[in-house]
Design a protein around this motif. Structure first.
Motif, mmCIF file in Angstrom:
data_model
loop_
_atom_site.group_PDB
_atom_site.id
_atom_site.type_symbol
_atom_site.label_atom_id
_atom_site.label_comp_id
_atom_site.label_asym_id
_atom_site.label_seq_id
_atom_site.Cartn_x
_atom_site.Cartn_y
_atom_site.Cartn_z
ATOM 1 N N GLU A 1 46.957 48.873 33.005
ATOM 2 C CA GLU A 1 45.857 47.030 33.016
ATOM 3 C C GLU A 1 45.765 46.910 31.375
ATOM 4 O OE1 GLU A 1 45.512 45.463 35.433
ATOM 5 O OE2 GLU A 1 46.549 46.560 36.969
ATOM 6 N N VAL A 2 45.735 45.905 31.236
ATOM 7 C CA VAL A 2 46.384 45.338 30.091
ATOM 8 C C VAL A 2 44.322 45.119 29.302
ATOM 9 C CG1 VAL A 2 46.720 43.416 28.724
ATOM 10 C CG2 VAL A 2 48.042 44.778 30.038
ATOM 11 N N GLU A 3 43.907 45.343 28.402
ATOM 12 C CA GLU A 3 42.695 45.093 28.091
ATOM 13 C C GLU A 3 41.783 44.085 27.798
ATOM 14 O OE1 GLU A 3 39.227 46.849 24.965
ATOM 15 O OE2 GLU A 3 40.866 48.579 25.726
ATOM 16 N N GLN A 4 41.155 42.970 28.615
ATOM 17 C CA GLN A 4 41.401 41.739 28.827
ATOM 18 C C GLN A 4 42.300 40.373 28.206
ATOM 19 O OE1 GLN A 4 37.898 41.351 27.436
ATOM 20 N NE2 GLN A 4 38.430 39.137 27.906
ATOM 21 N N ARG A 5 42.576 40.525 29.739
ATOM 22 C CA ARG A 5 43.631 39.661 30.249
ATOM 23 C C ARG A 5 43.895 38.324 29.484
ATOM 24 N NH1 ARG A 5 48.525 40.657 33.366
ATOM 25 N NH2 ARG A 5 47.520 42.522 33.617
ATOM 26 N N ALA A 6 44.035 37.025 29.120
ATOM 27 C CA ALA A 6 43.940 36.085 28.864
ATOM 28 C C ALA A 6 44.077 35.273 30.107
ATOM 29 C CB ALA A 6 45.624 35.499 27.951
ATOM 30 N N THR A 7 43.322 34.975 29.785
ATOM 31 C CA THR A 7 42.899 33.099 31.476
ATOM 32 C C THR A 7 43.460 32.020 30.763
ATOM 33 O OG1 THR A 7 40.547 33.254 30.388
ATOM 34 C CG2 THR A 7 41.275 35.106 32.535
ATOM 35 N N HIS A 8 43.761 31.764 29.948
ATOM 36 C CA HIS A 8 43.362 30.110 29.323
ATOM 37 C C HIS A 8 43.893 30.161 27.586
ATOM 38 C CE1 HIS A 8 40.064 30.284 27.050
ATOM 39 N NE2 HIS A 8 39.738 30.985 27.800
ATOM 40 N N PRO A 9 45.614 29.167 27.429
ATOM 41 C CA PRO A 9 45.589 29.223 26.477
ATOM 42 C C PRO A 9 44.607 29.231 25.153
ATOM 43 C CG PRO A 9 46.684 27.316 27.800
ATOM 44 C CD PRO A 9 45.399 28.559 28.369
ATOM 45 N N VAL B 1 53.145 35.662 15.154
ATOM 46 C CA VAL B 1 52.011 34.930 16.078
ATOM 47 C C VAL B 1 52.042 34.411 17.398
ATOM 48 C CG1 VAL B 1 49.485 34.480 16.064
ATOM 49 C CG2 VAL B 1 50.213 35.317 14.207
ATOM 50 N N VAL B 2 51.098 35.282 18.652
ATOM 51 C CA VAL B 2 51.978 34.785 20.006
ATOM 52 C C VAL B 2 50.609 35.076 20.752
ATOM 53 C CG1 VAL B 2 52.786 35.628 22.150
ATOM 54 C CG2 VAL B 2 54.993 36.208 19.942
ATOM 55 N N ASP B 3 50.580 33.357 21.462
ATOM 56 C CA ASP B 3 49.713 32.965 21.938
ATOM 57 C C ASP B 3 49.795 33.948 23.516
ATOM 58 O OD1 ASP B 3 48.245 32.053 24.196
ATOM 59 O OD2 ASP B 3 48.050 29.999 23.628
ATOM 60 N N GLU B 4 49.130 34.949 24.079
ATOM 61 C CA GLU B 4 49.443 35.349 25.267
ATOM 62 C C GLU B 4 49.096 34.736 26.463
ATOM 63 O OE1 GLU B 4 47.388 39.083 25.369
ATOM 64 O OE2 GLU B 4 48.234 39.913 24.126
ATOM 65 N N PHE B 5 48.284 33.742 26.517
ATOM 66 C CA PHE B 5 48.213 32.539 27.801
ATOM 67 C C PHE B 5 49.795 32.442 28.174
ATOM 68 C CE2 PHE B 5 47.102 29.712 30.994
ATOM 69 C CZ PHE B 5 47.035 30.273 31.843
ATOM 70 N N THR B 6 50.524 31.299 27.536
ATOM 71 C CA THR B 6 51.155 30.615 27.375
ATOM 72 C C THR B 6 52.325 30.917 27.206
ATOM 73 O OG1 THR B 6 50.999 29.775 25.409
ATOM 74 C CG2 THR B 6 50.019 28.517 26.455
ATOM 75 N N ARG B 7 52.150 32.392 26.047
ATOM 76 C CA ARG B 7 53.886 32.902 25.489
ATOM 77 C C ARG B 7 54.512 32.308 24.384
ATOM 78 N NH1 ARG B 7 55.266 38.537 28.717
ATOM 79 N NH2 ARG B 7 53.117 37.981 29.923
ATOM 80 N N GLU B 8 53.759 31.524 24.563
ATOM 81 C CA GLU B 8 54.333 30.664 23.956
ATOM 82 C C GLU B 8 54.705 31.362 21.728
ATOM 83 O OE1 GLU B 8 52.865 26.295 20.428
ATOM 84 O OE2 GLU B 8 51.772 27.231 21.976
#
Length: 156
Positions: A44-52, A76-83
């Motif tokens: 499991e990924v620790e501290q999964r992103a829940t919002h941008p 640098v990547v935003d984990e929630f939006t994958r941007e």
């Protein structure tokens, strides 16, 4: 199958004849590699992103130019939006350069709650200097750091 190819080309052979000649010549058969099955629970990924802008990930990759010069790429990547928020390419990237880019991003996009960083990042000044500079910036900004082991699952 080799014998089928030989038959299509007009050679009067069967698989037994091809096998005998193969052995006489001392050739080896190509062995199929079995794929290893993954056992146990999935990581499991620790501290999964829940919002941008909840969790940003930064990583540094190395490459070489045609003439052999070294290039480093900081992304640098935003984990929630994958941007991909930023990509910086330079011959060397210092801790100050990482902090400068993170400061610029936090001013333009807002401060993230967490930053996930590769614990095995090795740079000119060494990973300990990068980690120290980023850690001091995170304390000032009030962000938390999530370090991951090199080569593991990076994003949720």
């Amino acid at each position: 199958r080799i014998w089928a190819l030989l038959r299509r080309e007009g050679w009067p052979v069967n698989h037994k004849r091809v096998h005998r000649i193969w052995k006489e010549e001392g050739l080896d058969l190509r062995r199929r590699r079995r794929t290893k099955r993954a056992y146990g629970p999935k990581g499991e990924v620790e501290q999964r992103a829940t919002h941008p802008d909840h969790v940003w990930t930064y990583d540094i990759c190395e490459d070489r130019t045609e003439r052999g010069g070294q290039l480093r790429v900081l992304s640098v990547v935003d984990e929630f939006t994958r941007e991909c928020l930023a990509i910086e390419v330079a011959r060397s990237i210092s801790g100050e350069a990482v902090v400068h880019l993170l400061t610029w991003l936090s001013l333009t996009r807002g401060r993230p709650e967490h930053i996930r960083a590769d614990a095995g990042v090795r740079l000119d000044n060494g990973s300990e200097f990068i980690a120290r500079a980023v850690r001091e910036w995170l304390e000032q900004e009030g962000c938390e750091t999530i370090y991951i082991t090199p080569g593991s699952l990076r994003m949720g």
